[in-house]
Design an enzyme around this catalytic site. Structure first.
Site, short mmCIF file in Angstrom:
data_model
loop_
_atom_site.label_atom_id
_atom_site.label_comp_id
_atom_site.label_asym_id
_atom_site.label_seq_id
_atom_site.Cartn_x
_atom_site.Cartn_y
_atom_site.Cartn_z
N LYS A 5 -3.34 3.21 9.79
CA LYS A 5 -2.15 4.04 8.78
C LYS A 5 -2.84 4.23 7.82
O LYS A 5 -2.47 5.46 7.20
CB LYS A 5 -1.49 2.34 9.05
CG LYS A 5 -0.09 2.79 8.07
CD LYS A 5 0.95 1.60 7.93
CE LYS A 5 0.60 1.09 6.85
NZ LYS A 5 1.04 0.32 5.36
N GLY A 29 -9.48 -0.36 14.44
CA GLY A 29 -7.73 -1.20 14.81
C GLY A 29 -7.61 -1.83 13.57
O GLY A 29 -7.51 -2.28 12.65
N THR A 89 1.35 -0.74 0.08
CA THR A 89 0.05 0.12 0.02
C THR A 89 0.63 1.71 0.01
O THR A 89 2.02 1.45 0.44
CB THR A 89 -0.75 0.09 1.19
OG1 THR A 89 -1.73 -0.95 1.01
CG2 THR A 89 -1.85 1.39 1.38
N CYS A 143 -3.80 -2.04 9.44
CA CYS A 143 -4.23 -0.95 7.95
C CYS A 143 -5.20 0.10 8.85
O CYS A 143 -4.76 1.27 8.15
CB CYS A 143 -5.01 -2.20 6.77
SG CYS A 143 -3.92 -2.88 6.59
N PHE A 165 -6.50 -6.27 -1.08
CA PHE A 165 -7.48 -5.76 -0.53
C PHE A 165 -7.65 -7.35 0.52
O PHE A 165 -8.76 -7.68 1.26
CB PHE A 165 -7.97 -5.33 -1.31
CG PHE A 165 -8.70 -5.02 -2.09
CD1 PHE A 165 -8.23 -3.28 -1.94
CD2 PHE A 165 -8.18 -4.84 -3.36
CE1 PHE A 165 -7.74 -2.48 -3.00
CE2 PHE A 165 -8.16 -4.29 -4.57
CZ PHE A 165 -8.19 -2.56 -4.51
N LEU A 166 -7.13 -7.26 1.07
CA LEU A 166 -7.18 -8.71 2.04
C LEU A 166 -7.36 -8.83 3.12
O LEU A 166 -6.67 -7.41 3.96
CB LEU A 166 -6.08 -9.44 2.25
CG LEU A 166 -5.27 -9.90 0.71
CD1 LEU A 166 -3.25 -10.68 1.20
CD2 LEU A 166 -5.77 -11.02 -0.17
#
Ligand code: UDX
Length: 432
Positions: free
Chosen positions: A263, A257, A121, A260, A152-153
């Site tokens: 962040k 949380g 990402t 991903c 997109f896991l």
């Protein structure tokens, strides 16, 4: 096809394994020689349902192997995926130094036309930088294409998400790599979106930020539900029946949380800012998320009056179900706050206890979830593990010094809990 994945962390390992499962021949590269040895010996660095079996099966079939040599990986495949971490900097922006190093290493090892695919990402316009870097450091002066192919896991469902994706996004600056990319993803029968690189990079941050926004939205609605005596699950059900909205990601909670959403939200806000746009809407998403945890802690302290000296049972340490990941876990944050306020904790998680131990060394770790409540002043549900729904509630009520349950994940039925004699406080359901 022959594929190389650089970076055997969460994304790299799942991606490499699932490509092998799709019939490709895959080399996974990691600079951590210990990790490579562990994987070669059949060990697993992470817990992810279904992954271990797939790794073993594909290694045995000769479709998957591990090495610490980038040179070897790049020389042997015409398509090289970058799946290295892009951690946050203290100001919320993205540290791209691993991407830069790997781009240079790939450039140095390339001997023929190579498609370099970024799976990590990254901020929009990173693909341009990767292409510039490869061009600068490629001594062999061979052709290459850079492709953006965001992942997109979801942790806990990653294998399934990979094998049956909603869509595959492929960002390119020329048509040359498109047939190979389509061939790579052909076994997964998913719609493939071919777009420019900047759009592909933006899709990832825009999608994750939107999902986080959806959670904060329902969490804000949950506050109104508590103030008005309504039930957030009924509201989410009624909203979600509208196909334009959808029911998914409308579960009110003590906040989102993980590695991903927090962040990616901060990164997207910083990226926008750096391009001259203040994305205030997303700042509000962050604020609501932080406030949701504050409200949950206040609910506990208002009910117990004084937290100091109380023994509290906590079910759940992972940031969500089906994972042992405790990074940015709301459950860990909650435990730290309760410890700071002077509570003693008895904790349990089906998978995350080993990873939580060094972060919460003061807590007592309980192997059997039904023993957590033993002698506690209250029981707290912090993670949405489905097995917690099977908790022996009768035993919990008898074990607790006071039959109080704080449920940050709305796992139980309010009326049923009250009928059983619990003082039951959840999220956005009635005045609880
Ligand atoms: C997310 C995205 O879903 C995935 O597409 C992306 O590639 C990586 O980030 P992940 O972080 O693994 O995946 O977990 P996800 O299932 O999205 O949950 C994130 C957090 O939101 C968890 O803390 C979860 O408990 C919370 N959540 C999720 C809610 O509080 N309510 C919901 O309705 C859904």
């Amino acid at each position: 096809m022959k594929l190389t994945i650089i970076g055997t962390g969460y994304v790299g390992l799942v991606t490499g394994t699932c490509f092998a499962e799709g019939g490709h021949t895959v080399i996974c590269v990691d600079k951590d020689a210990e990790k490579v040895k562990m994987l070669q010996a059949g060990g697993m660095p992470i817990y992810e349902p279904g992954l271990e079996a797939l790794v073993k099966e594909n290694v045995r079939a000769g479709r998957l192997r591990f090495t610490a040599s980038t040179q070897e990986g790049v020389e042997q495949s015409a398509v090289v995926f970058i799946a290295v971490p892009t951690p946050p900097m203290p100001d919320g922006s993205v540290d791209l130094s691993f991407i830069e190093v790997v781009s240079r290493e790939i450039a140095g090892a390339m001997r023929a036309y190579t498609i370099v695919v970024d799976k990590s990402t990254v901020p929009v316009k990173t693909g341009e930088k990767v292409a510039e870097t490869i061009k600068r450091y490629c001594k062999a002066k061979v052709d290459f294409d850079v492709v953006s192919n965001p992942e997109f896991l979801r942790e806990g469902f990653a294998v399934d998400d990979f094998m049956k994706p909603d869509r595959v996004v492929i960002g390119v600056s020329s048509t040359r790599p498109v047939p190979a990319m389509k061939e790579i993803y052909a076994p997964y029968n998913a719609p493939i979106i071919v777009t420019d690189i900047n759009s592909a990079e933006l899709i990832k941050h825009a999608a994750n930020s939107f999902l986080a926004l959806k959670i904060s939205y329902i969490n804000a609605v949950s506050v109104l539900c508590e103030l008005s005596g309504a039930n957030v699950q009924e509201v989410a059900h009624g909203m979600g029946m509208d196909a334009r909205i959808g029911r998914k990601f409308l579960d009110a909670s003590l906040g989102f949380g993980g590695s991903c959403f927090p962040k990616d939200l901060s990164a997207f806000i910083r990226i926008s800012e750096s391009m001259g746009y203040k994305f205030g809407l997303l700042q509000e998403v962050q604020r609501i998320n932080a406030e949701q945890m504050d409200r949950f802690v206040k609910k506990i302290s208002d009910t117990l009056w004084v937290i100091k000296g109380k023994t509290l049972g906590v079910l759940g340490l992972a940031f969500k179900q089906n994972t042992d990941d405790v990074r940015m876990s709301p459950a860990i944050d909650l435990c730290q706050r309760l410890l700071k306020d002077g509570a003693r904790l008895r904790v349990h998680d089906p998978q995350a206890m080993e990873k939580a131990r060094p972060i919460l060394p003061e807590a007592t770790y309980v192997t059997d979830m039904d023993e957590v409540a033993e002698g506690c002043d209250a029981l707290i549900i912090a993670t949405e593990w489905p097995q917690f729904k099977k908790l022996d509630l009768e035993r919990a009520r008898k074990s607790l010094a006071h039959p109080i349950v704080f449920d940050g994940r709305n796992l139980f039925d309010v009326e049923e809990m009250e009928r059983m004699g619990f003082l039951y406080k959840s999220i956005g359901r009635g005045k609880g």
